[in-house]
Enzyme design. Structure first.
Site, PDB file in Angstrom:
ATOM      1  N   ASP A  30     -13.614  -7.416   8.373  1.00 20.53           N
ATOM      2  CA  ASP A  30     -15.041  -7.234   8.839  1.00 20.53           C
ATOM      3  C   ASP A  30     -15.250  -8.403   9.572  1.00 20.53           C
ATOM      4  O   ASP A  30     -14.971  -9.648   9.015  1.00 20.53           O
ATOM      5  CB  ASP A  30     -15.630  -7.119   7.476  1.00 20.53           C
ATOM      6  CG  ASP A  30     -17.239  -6.802   7.942  1.00 20.53           C
ATOM      7  OD1 ASP A  30     -17.734  -7.345   8.920  1.00 20.53           O
ATOM      8  OD2 ASP A  30     -17.603  -5.643   7.229  1.00 20.53           O
ATOM      9  N   ILE A  31     -15.806  -7.993  10.912  1.00 20.84           N
ATOM     10  CA  ILE A  31     -16.019  -9.222  11.816  1.00 20.84           C
ATOM     11  C   ILE A  31     -17.360 -10.335  11.132  1.00 20.84           C
ATOM     12  O   ILE A  31     -17.289 -11.381  11.611  1.00 20.84           O
ATOM     13  CB  ILE A  31     -16.173  -8.930  13.098  1.00 20.84           C
ATOM     14  CG1 ILE A  31     -15.983  -9.875  14.237  1.00 20.84           C
ATOM     15  CG2 ILE A  31     -17.682  -8.513  13.406  1.00 20.84           C
ATOM     16  CD1 ILE A  31     -15.718  -9.297  15.571  1.00 20.84           C
ATOM     17  N   HIS A  38     -16.477   4.540   6.117  1.00 16.87           N
ATOM     18  CA  HIS A  38     -15.879   3.128   5.715  1.00 16.87           C
ATOM     19  C   HIS A  38     -16.095   2.380   4.395  1.00 16.87           C
ATOM     20  O   HIS A  38     -17.070   2.797   3.980  1.00 16.87           O
ATOM     21  CB  HIS A  38     -15.834   2.089   6.767  1.00 16.87           C
ATOM     22  CG  HIS A  38     -17.281   1.631   6.932  1.00 16.87           C
ATOM     23  ND1 HIS A  38     -17.960   2.407   7.729  1.00 16.87           N
ATOM     24  CD2 HIS A  38     -17.945   0.667   6.750  1.00 16.87           C
ATOM     25  CE1 HIS A  38     -19.178   1.746   8.025  1.00 16.87           C
ATOM     26  NE2 HIS A  38     -19.023   0.580   7.264  1.00 16.87           N
ATOM     27  N   GLN A  49     -26.457   1.640   6.627  1.00 18.06           N
ATOM     28  CA  GLN A  49     -25.329   1.824   7.645  1.00 18.06           C
ATOM     29  C   GLN A  49     -25.529   1.618   8.837  1.00 18.06           C
ATOM     30  O   GLN A  49     -26.712   1.792   9.425  1.00 18.06           O
ATOM     31  CB  GLN A  49     -24.730   3.197   7.288  1.00 18.06           C
ATOM     32  CG  GLN A  49     -23.565   3.510   7.937  1.00 18.06           C
ATOM     33  CD  GLN A  49     -22.993   5.229   7.730  1.00 18.06           C
ATOM     34  OE1 GLN A  49     -23.542   5.675   7.193  1.00 18.06           O
ATOM     35  NE2 GLN A  49     -21.823   5.198   8.381  1.00 18.06           N
ATOM     36  N   HIS A 100     -16.233  -0.880   2.072  1.00 15.87           N
ATOM     37  CA  HIS A 100     -16.099  -2.260   2.243  1.00 15.87           C
ATOM     38  C   HIS A 100     -15.361  -2.817   0.665  1.00 15.87           C
ATOM     39  O   HIS A 100     -15.672  -2.414  -0.261  1.00 15.87           O
ATOM     40  CB  HIS A 100     -17.610  -2.876   1.934  1.00 15.87           C
ATOM     41  CG  HIS A 100     -18.362  -2.351   3.349  1.00 15.87           C
ATOM     42  ND1 HIS A 100     -18.912  -3.371   4.347  1.00 15.87           N
ATOM     43  CD2 HIS A 100     -19.125  -1.408   3.462  1.00 15.87           C
ATOM     44  CE1 HIS A 100     -19.588  -2.641   4.946  1.00 15.87           C
ATOM     45  NE2 HIS A 100     -19.884  -1.646   4.688  1.00 15.87           N
TER      46      HIS A 100
END
Ligand code: AMP
Length: 147
Positions: free
Chosen positions: A40-41, A109, A103, A111
Site C-alpha cells: 500500500d502506497i 481488496h 472505500q 488490507h
C-alpha cells in the site's frame, strides 16, 4: 423500501485495474493466476499490504467464490510472511465496501496491516518512501518463497 444491497459499478480505469493491466508501477509481494499482492502506497503501519483478485469487481457483493477463496489464501501467505519479517503476531485484516465505509479504490481488496487496532494510522493519507516500500516488498516476497 430502501435498497440495501446496492452494487457499486466497476470502473475499468480504477488504479488497481491499471496495475493489473500493467499500466502503472507497484511494489509486488506475490502474484498467482487469480490474485496479486502489493505494498500500500499510503500505509497505515509499516508493512501494509493489499491483496486483490484478478476478477474485476468493485467490492464484496459480486466477488466470485473461486476468487474469494484465492484472495483469502493469498492473504494467509502474506500474513504469515508479515509475522515472520516483522516478528509480531498482530496483523489486522480489513476490507471496505462502498464509499460510505471509506472505500477509496473500487476494485475489491483486502488490507493486511501489521498493527494493533488501537495504534492504526490514518487511512490513505501519507505516502511512504518508495525505496522503503521496495525493500519491504522484497523481504515479504522472500519470506513467501521460503515458506
Ligand atoms: P480503500 O480505501 O479500502 O479502497 O483502500 C485503498 C488503498 O489503496 C488505500 O490504503 C491507499 O493507500 C491505497 N492506494 C491508493 N493508490 C495506490 C497505489 N497507486 N499503489 C498502492 N496503493 C495505493
Amino acid at each position: 423500501m430502501t435498497e440495501v444491497n446496492q452494487k457499486t459499478a466497476y470502473d475499468d480505469n480504477n488504479i488497481f485495474a491499471k496495475m493489473l493491466d500493467g499500466d502503472i508501477p507497484y511494489h509486488k509481494v506475490y502474484e498467482d493466476d487469480k490474485t496479486l499482492a502489493f505494498m500500500d502506497i499510503m500505509p497505515q503501519a509499516k508493512g501494509h499490504v493489499l491483496v486483490i483478485p484478478k476478477q474485476k469487481t468493485a467490492d464484496l457483493a459480486n466477488l466470485e467464490p473461486e476468487y474469494a477463496a484465492a484472495v483469502l489464501m493469498t492473504s494467509k501467505k502474506v500474513m504469515q510472511a508479515q509475522r515472520k519479517v516483522f516478528e509480531r503476531e498482530g496483523i489486522i485484516q480489513m476490507q471496505l465496501n462502498g464509499a460510505q465505509s471509506g472505500q477509496t479504490v473500487f476494485h475489491y481488496h483486502i488490507h493486511l496491516i501489521p498493527s494493533s487496532i488501537h495504534e492504526l494510522g490514518r487511512h490513505a493519507v501519507a505516502q511512504a518512501d518508495q525505496s522503503e516500500l521496495a525493500n519491504i516488498a522484497k523481504q515479504l516476497a522472500a519470506a513467501i518463497n521460503d515458506a
